[in-house]
Design a protein around this motif. Structure first.
Motif, PDB file in Angstrom:
ATOM      1  N   GLY A   1       0.817  -1.219   0.000  1.00 48.72           N
ATOM      2  CA  GLY A   1       0.000   0.000   0.000  1.00 48.72           C
ATOM      3  C   GLY A   1       0.842   1.256   0.000  1.00 48.72           C
ATOM      4  O   GLY A   1       0.541   2.208  -0.730  1.00 48.72           O
ATOM      5  N   ASP A   2       1.900   1.278   0.801  1.00 44.07           N
ATOM      6  CA  ASP A   2       2.760   2.451   0.851  1.00 44.07           C
ATOM      7  C   ASP A   2       3.539   2.643  -0.446  1.00 44.07           C
ATOM      8  O   ASP A   2       3.769   3.768  -0.875  1.00 44.07           O
ATOM      9  N   VAL A   3       3.961   1.547  -1.082  1.00 48.35           N
ATOM     10  CA  VAL A   3       4.635   1.670  -2.379  1.00 48.35           C
ATOM     11  C   VAL A   3       3.650   2.226  -3.405  1.00 48.35           C
ATOM     12  O   VAL A   3       3.944   3.183  -4.117  1.00 48.35           O
ATOM     13  N   MET A   4       2.468   1.645  -3.453  1.00 50.93           N
ATOM     14  CA  MET A   4       1.489   2.019  -4.471  1.00 50.93           C
ATOM     15  C   MET A   4       0.953   3.434  -4.287  1.00 50.93           C
ATOM     16  O   MET A   4       0.445   4.024  -5.229  1.00 50.93           O
ATOM     17  N   GLU A   5       1.093   4.003  -3.097  1.00 50.91           N
ATOM     18  CA  GLU A   5       0.694   5.384  -2.851  1.00 50.91           C
ATOM     19  C   GLU A   5       1.439   6.338  -3.785  1.00 50.91           C
ATOM     20  O   GLU A   5       0.962   7.419  -4.102  1.00 50.91           O
ATOM     21  N   HIS A   6       2.598   5.921  -4.260  1.00 52.14           N
ATOM     22  CA  HIS A   6       3.445   6.766  -5.108  1.00 52.14           C
ATOM     23  C   HIS A   6       3.385   6.381  -6.584  1.00 52.14           C
ATOM     24  O   HIS A   6       4.155   6.897  -7.387  1.00 52.14           O
ATOM     25  N   VAL A   7       2.475   5.491  -6.936  1.00 53.73           N
ATOM     26  CA  VAL A   7       2.308   5.059  -8.318  1.00 53.73           C
ATOM     27  C   VAL A   7       1.037   5.694  -8.875  1.00 53.73           C
ATOM     28  O   VAL A   7      -0.030   5.598  -8.273  1.00 53.73           O
TER      29      VAL A   7
END
Length: 154
Positions: A53-59
């Motif tokens: 979730g934290d990675v995808m927050e920046h995608v």
């Protein structure tokens, strides 16, 4: 063979974001360069913590990889990679960081990736890889988001 290639793509994508943060430099925190480096660092930390979730927050919702993957596929692949790897370590060097237009960034990054998979029985059962990535980011509603990733060479 297809599964092995997909796992390799997961490794590359996940580790790219984890490692880029190591290269954050001193400077004006408000400059576009520092903002992009901060986003990459946040993604790196999220990946090292195995937090999809934290990675995808920046995608970006508009993300489209060179392999045709969209954000949903990237999230699925990251989940699989994080399940398969108990620990991830990166050594990264940004070879090029440019801003071709306002609100747009391009980076070429060399990433050395080391991970220990869930099946490893000894501390030294590690897998290592070296990849070059080309990434694009765009400012969306004031935040930098990843819009494209391509593995240049392995």
């Amino acid at each position: 063979m297809r599964i092995q290639r997909t796992v390799s793509q997961i490794n590359v994508f996940a580790l790219l974001f984890m490692s880029l943060g190591l290269l954050a430099a001193c400077g004006d925190a408000d400059s576009p360069e520092q903002q992009v480096r901060a986003v990459i660092e946040q993604m790196e930390l999220a990946a090292e913590n195995r937090d999809v979730g934290d990675v995808m927050e920046h995608v970006s919702e508009d993300y489209r990889g060179a392999d045709g993957m969209g954000p949903e596929e990237v999230a699925r692949y990251l989940r699989g990679y994080f399940i398969a790897n108990q620990s991830i370590h990166l050594l990264t060097r940004i070879e090029d960081l440019t801003f071709p237009s306002e609100g747009e960034a391009r980076a070429q990054v060399l990433v050395g990736m080391v991970g220990r998979d869930a099946a490893a029985t000894r501390q030294w059962d590690l897998a290592a890889d070296l990849h070059t990535f080309r990434i694009a980011l765009r400012r969306e509603a004031g935040d930098w988001k990843v819009t494209f990733v391509q593995v240049m060479r392995k």
